[in-house]
Write an enzyme that holds these catalytic residues in place. Structure first.
Site, PDB file in Angstrom:
ATOM      1  N   LYS A 157       0.811  -1.213   0.000  1.00 23.81           N
ATOM      2  CA  LYS A 157       0.000   0.000   0.000  1.00 23.81           C
ATOM      3  C   LYS A 157       0.847   1.266   0.000  1.00 23.81           C
ATOM      4  O   LYS A 157       0.461   2.292  -0.566  1.00 23.81           O
ATOM      5  CB  LYS A 157      -0.944  -0.002   1.205  1.00 23.81           C
ATOM      6  CG  LYS A 157      -2.051  -1.050   1.146  1.00 23.81           C
ATOM      7  CD  LYS A 157      -2.998  -0.914   2.321  1.00 23.81           C
ATOM      8  CE  LYS A 157      -4.121  -1.937   2.253  1.00 23.81           C
ATOM      9  NZ  LYS A 157      -3.648  -3.320   2.452  1.00 23.81           N
ATOM     10  N   ARG A 180      -6.421  -8.629  -8.608  1.00 26.27           N
ATOM     11  CA  ARG A 180      -7.061  -9.946  -8.724  1.00 26.27           C
ATOM     12  C   ARG A 180      -8.541  -9.740  -8.985  1.00 26.27           C
ATOM     13  O   ARG A 180      -9.030  -8.611  -8.981  1.00 26.27           O
ATOM     14  CB  ARG A 180      -6.891 -10.735  -7.425  1.00 26.27           C
ATOM     15  CG  ARG A 180      -7.362  -9.951  -6.186  1.00 26.27           C
ATOM     16  CD  ARG A 180      -7.316 -10.764  -4.920  1.00 26.27           C
ATOM     17  NE  ARG A 180      -7.489  -9.972  -3.736  1.00 26.27           N
ATOM     18  CZ  ARG A 180      -8.641  -9.529  -3.245  1.00 26.27           C
ATOM     19  NH1 ARG A 180      -9.750  -9.797  -3.905  1.00 26.27           N
ATOM     20  NH2 ARG A 180      -8.706  -8.835  -2.137  1.00 26.27           N
TER      21      ARG A 180
END
Length: 657
Positions: A118, A294
């Protein structure tokens, strides 16, 4: 063009079943992998071949890359679909697939690596001009530096694991004095879940909407977005209900957020399916949160409003094709809502629950879909995520979808297992959701912990259970037909136990399938109109209804409408003694792994003090003392696997307590 013919799905449960379904439709052979705990799972039976890869713990099975590759080698699989979770966002796994000449059905190692952290992702997005939440994502991970950064950002702040997702390693901190503890617990949870304790800080945007944009990219330079999903209803930073499109997003805002998401994907040369997540403020401002490299759990709602099969898109992109549709050809129509069915107890702070799913029947009908990997009798264990199914409804309007989803959940059978099904129905019926006003504060605002009360069966519901228990006994023994005499009125006492309470009835059998049930001055005329199965039509005081039931040893699990409860007959059972353990016996609230026991024998403890830490279904749970006193014994140690209600710590109360 990358050619492959056999796909190994490196995952389990509903997503493995979902991928297998599309792969078969496209002509591919499939390979399932499974742990010892999943030997009887649906995804194992659905695949053309299946390989055992180890014991239940994920580190020894689904997260063990060597075992996954060994399964691919022994079956000749030349492609791997990672599903979501587990290895799906593991850059080393994607690289290892490439080194072995196996097609990885996902983005490149580089893209996963950048967006999997992140801190680095946020730095890249700032450079790409994507709006980001103010925060700290630096390399100095010392508590002192986080404290300094938090003061500069301003409270409240959000502590987040730099790696991973799913709400793990996240803590909302409102006051400076709470920060050090939040850093410690978030770091510990992140290390256990993702193998990395790196953290970032972000300014907490209070009660925003959580909006995510589905993006897709091919290897020919095309990048598109497929609209947004509103994922605002969450508990523990994990999504509960998702919908597409968002009731808060206008066409103009959709174009702005879509453009930002496409820019994010282009900035890292993305390929395949991805989701760019944003926080949306009440004023229409939005900020980048993260990018999931994903397929998302909630992808079905996007499929419903676009008409596309996103797994099919993944397979086509993986074999080198151009995207099936470009941006100008993508049109959104209708509305879809998804509810996540979790094995958890919403009335005990969403604690995960394990056990046997005795009877499973998803609802079917127009505009309904249920993604699951469940079969009757499947064991829900503490080793995996608590989500067991996704119930989805589509309609031409949002209200059509909402009403269909409520009815679908009411008609779903999940007998024998504690789930959040009733809670989902309550959320969908709430005015704030009905009016499209839900933010990330929805559950805390409208269903706070102190006001959540478990729906209890009425006396009439329990009388129905009593008559059903009686009828099943008669049916099983054949005594409902042998020597039946309508002139002989047969009145039988019956005591039924529901939870901790016992209820006494008098049951009079009127004919082969009709009963008069009395409790004091109350009485109910009950007739069973069908043959005994898991579903039966009942006539109760002149009103017909359908109920569902399933037997499990001496328990009868029964669903009356959306209400589910369990009952057993205890007419001839001896009177039980009260549990003498008292409040000093601190037991495990669920099956799980002991992370730590924080006290030792002889320690003085205060009521509310955390005495143990337990990990179950990927979450850490703090176990507090319920009384003040002295620790007399310890029943478990660090890393022990314990069962629900196993004694962890025993405390002797203070004399004046």
């Amino acid at each position: 063009m990358s050619r492959f013919s056999k796909i190994l799905i490196a995952n389990r449960g509903e997503i493995a079943c979902r991928v297998i379904r599309t792969a078969h439709e496209m002509g591919y052979s499939t390979v399932a992998v499974y742990s010892e705990a999943d030997a009887d799972a649906l995804h194992v039976a659905m695949a053309d071949e299946a390989v055992l890869i180890g014991p239940a713990p994920v580190g020894e099975s689904y997260l063990d890359m060597d075992r996954i590759f060994s399964a691919a080698e022994v079956t000749g699989a030349d492609a791997i679909h990672p599903g979501y979770g587990f290895l799906s966002e593991n850059a080393a796994f994607a690289k290892a697939c490439e080194e072995r000449n196996i097609t990885f059905i996902g983005p490149s190692e580089e893209a996963i690596d950048v967006m999997g952290n992140k801190a680095e992702a946020k730095r890249r997005m700032i450079d790409a001009g994507v709006p980001c939440v103010p925060g700290y994502e630096g390399e100095d991970q010392s508590d002192s530096h986080f404290i300094k950064a938090a003061d500069e950002i301003g409270f409240p702040v959000m502590v987040k694991a730099a790696a991973g997702g799913g709400g793990r390693g996240m803590r909302l901190v409102a006051k400076p004095e709470k920060l050090e503890k939040a850093l410690a617990t978030a770091r510990s949870e992140a290390e256990n879940a993702f193998g990395s304790g790196e953290l970032i800080l972000e300014k907490a945007v209070i009660e925003p909407r959580h909006i995510e944009i589905q993006v897709f990219a091919d290897s020919h330079g095309n990048v598109v977005h497929l609209g947004e999903r509103d994922c605002s209803i969450q508990r523990r930073h994990q999504k509960v209900i998702e919908e597409a499109p968002s009731p808060a997003v206008s066409e103009e805002l959709r174009q702005k957020m879509g453009a930002a998401a496409v820019a994010a994907a282009k900035a890292i040369n993305y390929r395949g399916a991805g989701t760019v997540e944003f926080l949306l403020g009440a004023d229409g401002s939005f900020y980048f949160l993260e990018m999931n490299t994903r397929l998302q759990v909630e992808h079905p709602v996007t499929e419903c409003i676009t008409g596309f099969d996103l797994v099919e898109w993944q397979l086509r992109v993986a074999r080198g094709e151009v995207l099936p549709s470009l941006q100008d050809d993508i049109v959104l129509f209708g509305h879809a809502i998804e509810a996540r069915l979790y094995a958890e107890d919403p009335y005990k702070d969403f604690l995960p629950r394990v056990g046997t799913l005795v009877s499973w029947r998803p609802a079917i009908g127009e505009g309904l879909r249920c993604d699951h990997g469940l079969v009757d009798g499947i064991e829900i264990t503490p080793h995996y995520d608590a989500m067991i199914a996704k119930v989805i409804a589509y309609g031409e309007s949002r209200e059509d979808a909402r009403l269909r989803l409520i009815r679908s959940l009411e008609q779903t059978q999940d007998l024998g297992l504690t789930t959040n099904r009733q809670f989902l129905i309550d959320c969908l019926k709430h005015d704030a959701f009905t009016n499209g006003e839900a933010t990330t504060g929805f559950i805390e605002s409208y269903f706070p912990k102190k006001t959540r009360t478990r729906p209890e069966p009425t006396k009439q519901d329990i009388a129905l259970a009593a008559s059903l228990l009686f009828a099943i006994q008669q049916h099983d023994t054949g005594s409902d037909t042998d020597g039946w005499d309508s002139a002989a009125i047969n009145i039988s006492p019956m005591v039924v136990e529901v939870g901790e309470n016992k209820h006494s009835f008098q049951i009079q059998q009127n004919d082969l399938s009709s009963y008069l049930v009395r409790a004091g001055e109350e009485e109910w005329n009950i007739s069973f109109l069908d043959e005994f199965d898991t579903e039966i039509r009942v006539l109760l005081n002149g009103v017909q209804k359908t109920i569902h039931f399933a037997e499990d040893t001496d328990l009868l699990h029964i669903a009356v409408g959306a209400l589910t409860f369990s009952a057993r007959e205890v007419t001839l059972a001896p009177a039980g003694s009260a549990d003498g353990a008292g409040d000093g016996r601190i037991a495990a609230p669920m099956n799980g792994r002991v992370i730590d026991i924080l006290v030792k024998a002889g320690d003085k403890v205060e009521k509310g003090q955390i005495v143990a830490m337990l990990e179950a279904m990927k979450m850490e749970h703090e176990i507090p003392a319920r009384i003040s006193g002295t620790v007399t014994s310890i029943g478990a140690k660090k890393d022990d696997q314990v069962a629900s209600k196993a004694m962890l710590v025993e405390i002797e109360a203070e004399e004046d307590a």
